[in-house]
Design a protein around this motif. Structure first.
Motif, mmCIF file in Angstrom:
data_model
loop_
_atom_site.group_PDB
_atom_site.id
_atom_site.type_symbol
_atom_site.label_atom_id
_atom_site.label_comp_id
_atom_site.label_asym_id
_atom_site.label_seq_id
_atom_site.Cartn_x
_atom_site.Cartn_y
_atom_site.Cartn_z
ATOM 1 N N VAL A 98 10.583 -7.015 10.652
ATOM 2 C CA VAL A 98 11.822 -6.289 10.960
ATOM 3 C C VAL A 98 11.926 -5.060 10.065
ATOM 4 N N ASP A 99 12.176 -3.903 10.686
ATOM 5 C CA ASP A 99 12.490 -2.695 9.926
ATOM 6 C C ASP A 99 13.778 -2.091 10.452
ATOM 7 N N SER A 100 14.431 -1.276 9.639
ATOM 8 C CA SER A 100 15.665 -0.619 10.070
ATOM 9 C C SER A 100 15.901 0.615 9.203
ATOM 10 N N TRP A 101 17.042 1.246 9.447
ATOM 11 C CA TRP A 101 17.481 2.328 8.578
ATOM 12 C C TRP A 101 17.799 1.760 7.194
ATOM 13 N N ALA A 102 18.063 2.654 6.256
ATOM 14 C CA ALA A 102 18.236 2.250 4.854
ATOM 15 C C ALA A 102 19.705 2.099 4.474
ATOM 16 N N VAL A 103 19.931 1.727 3.258
ATOM 17 C CA VAL A 103 21.159 1.728 2.447
ATOM 18 C C VAL A 103 22.266 0.767 2.886
ATOM 19 N N ASP A 104 22.387 0.451 4.173
ATOM 20 C CA ASP A 104 23.486 -0.399 4.624
ATOM 21 C C ASP A 104 23.138 -1.881 4.485
ATOM 22 N N TYR A 105 24.153 -2.713 4.380
ATOM 23 C CA TYR A 105 23.956 -4.111 4.007
ATOM 24 C C TYR A 105 25.112 -4.952 4.534
ATOM 25 N N GLY A 106 24.894 -6.257 4.535
ATOM 26 C CA GLY A 106 25.956 -7.218 4.808
ATOM 27 C C GLY A 106 26.210 -8.075 3.588
ATOM 28 N N LEU A 107 27.454 -8.478 3.402
ATOM 29 C CA LEU A 107 27.837 -9.340 2.293
ATOM 30 C C LEU A 107 27.970 -10.771 2.800
ATOM 31 N N HIS A 135 12.143 -0.449 5.319
ATOM 32 C CA HIS A 135 12.760 0.850 5.562
ATOM 33 C C HIS A 135 11.918 1.532 6.634
ATOM 34 N N ASP A 136 12.547 1.939 7.727
ATOM 35 C CA ASP A 136 11.779 2.439 8.868
ATOM 36 C C ASP A 136 10.864 3.597 8.499
ATOM 37 N N THR A 137 11.274 4.426 7.549
ATOM 38 C CA THR A 137 10.398 5.527 7.148
ATOM 39 C C THR A 137 9.169 5.013 6.420
ATOM 40 N N ALA A 138 9.318 3.945 5.639
ATOM 41 C CA ALA A 138 8.151 3.358 4.968
ATOM 42 C C ALA A 138 7.142 2.877 5.994
ATOM 43 N N SER A 139 7.614 2.232 7.056
ATOM 44 C CA SER A 139 6.704 1.801 8.120
ATOM 45 C C SER A 139 6.103 3.002 8.831
ATOM 46 N N ALA A 140 6.924 4.019 9.085
ATOM 47 C CA ALA A 140 6.420 5.207 9.785
ATOM 48 C C ALA A 140 5.315 5.891 8.997
ATOM 49 N N VAL A 141 5.470 5.975 7.682
ATOM 50 C CA VAL A 141 4.472 6.667 6.855
ATOM 51 C C VAL A 141 3.148 5.910 6.845
ATOM 52 N N VAL A 142 3.195 4.586 6.978
ATOM 53 C CA VAL A 142 1.951 3.820 7.111
ATOM 54 C C VAL A 142 1.129 4.349 8.286
ATOM 55 N N ALA A 143 1.813 4.742 9.355
ATOM 56 C CA ALA A 143 1.140 5.151 10.592
ATOM 57 C C ALA A 143 0.930 6.649 10.698
ATOM 58 N N VAL A 144 1.102 7.393 9.612
ATOM 59 C CA VAL A 144 0.773 8.827 9.621
ATOM 60 C C VAL A 144 -0.720 8.948 9.331
ATOM 61 N N PRO A 145 -1.509 9.436 10.292
ATOM 62 C CA PRO A 145 -2.967 9.501 10.081
ATOM 63 C C PRO A 145 -3.354 10.690 9.202
ATOM 64 N N MET A 146 -2.979 10.609 7.931
ATOM 65 C CA MET A 146 -3.091 11.766 7.050
ATOM 66 C C MET A 146 -4.007 11.493 5.872
ATOM 67 N N ARG A 147 -4.382 12.594 5.227
ATOM 68 C CA ARG A 147 -5.013 12.552 3.916
ATOM 69 C C ARG A 147 -3.933 12.956 2.917
#
Length: 483
Positions: free
Chosen positions: A82-91, A242-254
């Protein structure tokens, strides 16, 4: 490294406007990767008496239905991430959720900023957590919760993907890439900053155990497994939540010569590093150091992103008009006259509402002719985003020492040809666009590695090589910039 094997996993990818459940088929023997979207559902804020919230109850219902569909179609699926946007939470208090989670655009957190900075000046806060200033970072939301009395009622705070994981498995954890966006994680230690919590008056006991991408959260709760028809042996695996962390995994970059833009509701613009940069210059430029998969650092700047366009379209459609986005972008691309380039990072553009009116207001304050038509507004938004992206890439290069030679654009924005071309033009660098499903791909690949599908010793470079072979990006060469 061993050659791996074939297998199937399920990715739950939750964005600020929609969520999806996707099946990923990975074969480490042949180096192939394929995605199949099983469910897609809307997501968005709801206005309650207490403020702006997420409809998390409805969101979890849709996730459950999507997973049930996956298990019916793919009985051999081995894990869920599961991934999602950041910072928000449930108590949570016990197993009970204390109300729907607040939305990061709720006004309450901005009112708590001054009190946080009075206790811990921002210069010190940046040295401790490495995060750019955003008034909705979890540290400010916690301060608002404390003032409202809710934080003291909770025994656990779980970020959105971890909250989904808790409902599925019963495990209370915080995955590190998303935890790094809270402002409560030490940027150099990668652990909860307990001294900071004490100084800010937060009970550190609400912070759960930290886990890293690839760790197992365990199997489904028996009642959940039965309800969803899950196969035996299925487990939930922590991914770059964090969805951006997952997205960066899939950036085919050097990483040593590339910048990335993960472009959706937000535009996350930066480079990948091995260590954080917490200099005064980085703080003044409002760059952030967020955790990446395998301990990498996502050194980046948040730009407002395609929210500017989507919220403008929503505003125009409020009276019943229907706007075809491809047609609007084609019309924007055909605009030949000058359009204003406004500050896409101006905080006035963050709340929902009349964004075209605010853009016109920004122009009027500076004596600039505002856009007159919807096509001109759309073109102005594209030009302004492209300039903000190009400027963030230049700053990332200077601050980090990475000599950027190419910009990779992934996510929904990679389909926006006008935005990609103007980003190339304004940066003077080639843009490689795609894959559009980068977040889901990164989610799938981290699970696949955890399940052994990629073989022993698979690292980020292994995963990115697989992405590069499976998805061919579109290249945009820079053209002379004509204002």
């Amino acid at each position: 490294m061993s050659v791996g094997r074939a297998g199937t996993v399920a990715a739950v990818d939750l964005g600020a406007t929609s969520g999806r459940v996707i099946v990923g088929h990975v074969d480490g023997r042949t180096g192939t990767l394929a995605l199949d979207q099983v469910a897609r559902f809307p997501n968005g804020p709801v206005r309650l008496a207490s403020g702006l919230h997420w409809d998390f109850t409805g969101l979890y219902r849709d996730v459950s239905r999507g997973l049930a569909d996956v298990f019916r179609r793919e009985p051999g699926v081995r894990s869920v991430g599961v991934d999602s946007w950041a910072v928000d939470y449930g108590l949570l208090r016990g197993d009970r959720l204390l109300g729907e989670p607040f939305h990061y655009r709720d006004e309450r957190s901005a009112q708590a900023v001054a009190g946080v900075h009075e206790s811990v000046p921002f210069e010190e806060l940046y040295r401790r957590n490495g995060l750019q200033f955003l008034p909705f970072n979890t540290v400010y939301q916690f301060a608002a919760e404390r003032e409202g009395g809710w934080l003291g009622l909770a025994d656990t705070a779980l970020l959105v993907p971890d909250l989904v994981g808790f409902l599925l498995t019963g495990s209370r954890v915080a995955e590190r890439t998303n935890a790094s966006t809270t402002g409560l994680l030490g940027v150099t230690t990668g652990e909860w900053d307990l001294e900071l919590c004490e100084r800010l008056g937060f009970e550190a006991s609400v912070l759960p155990r930290l886990v890293s991408p690839g760790e197992s959260l365990g199997g489904l709760r028996p009642d959940v497994a039965t309800e969803l028809g899950a196969p035996d042996g299925l487990e939930v695996v922590a991914v770059g939540s964090h969805d951006t962390a997952s997205a960066v995994v899939a950036v085919p970059m050097r990483p040593e010569s590339s910048a990335y833009i993960s472009c959706g509701t937000w535009g996350l613009v930066g480079v990948e590093l091995g260590a954080p940069v917490t200099t005064d210059a980085a703080r003044e430029a409002n760059f952030t150091n967020e955790g990446g998969v395998d301990g990498r650092i996502r050194f980046l700047h948040n730009v407002m992103g395609l929210w500017l366009l989507s919220e403008s379209v929503r505003w125009w459609e409020r009276d019943g008009d229907t706007i075809d986005l491809p047609t609007l972008l084609a019309q924007a691309g055909a605009v030949t006259g000058d359009v204003p380039v406004f500050d896409a990072n101006d905080p006035r553009f963050s709340p929902p509402g009349d964004l075209p009116g605010r853009i016109a207001e920004w122009c009027a304050e500076r004596g600039i002719r505002a856009p007159q038509t919807r096509a001109e507004f759309a073109r102005s938004i594209m030009e302004s985003l492209a300039e903000a992206f190009a400027d963030a890439v230049r700053q990332a290069s200077i601050l980090s020492g990475v000599d950027v030679e190419v910009i990779h654009v992934v996510g929904g924005g990679s389909l926006n040809e006008l935005l990609c071309q103007r980003t190339a033009d304004r940066s003077g660098l080639p843009v490689l666009a795609g894959p559009v499903e980068a977040t889901a791909i990164g989610n799938v690949l981290v699970q696949a590695r955890a399940q052994g599908f990629l073989g022993e010793g698979a690292d980020l470079e292994t995963m990115r090589a697989l992405v590069a072979s499976a998805f061919v990006p579109r290249r945009f060469e820079p053209r002379p910039l004509v204002e």
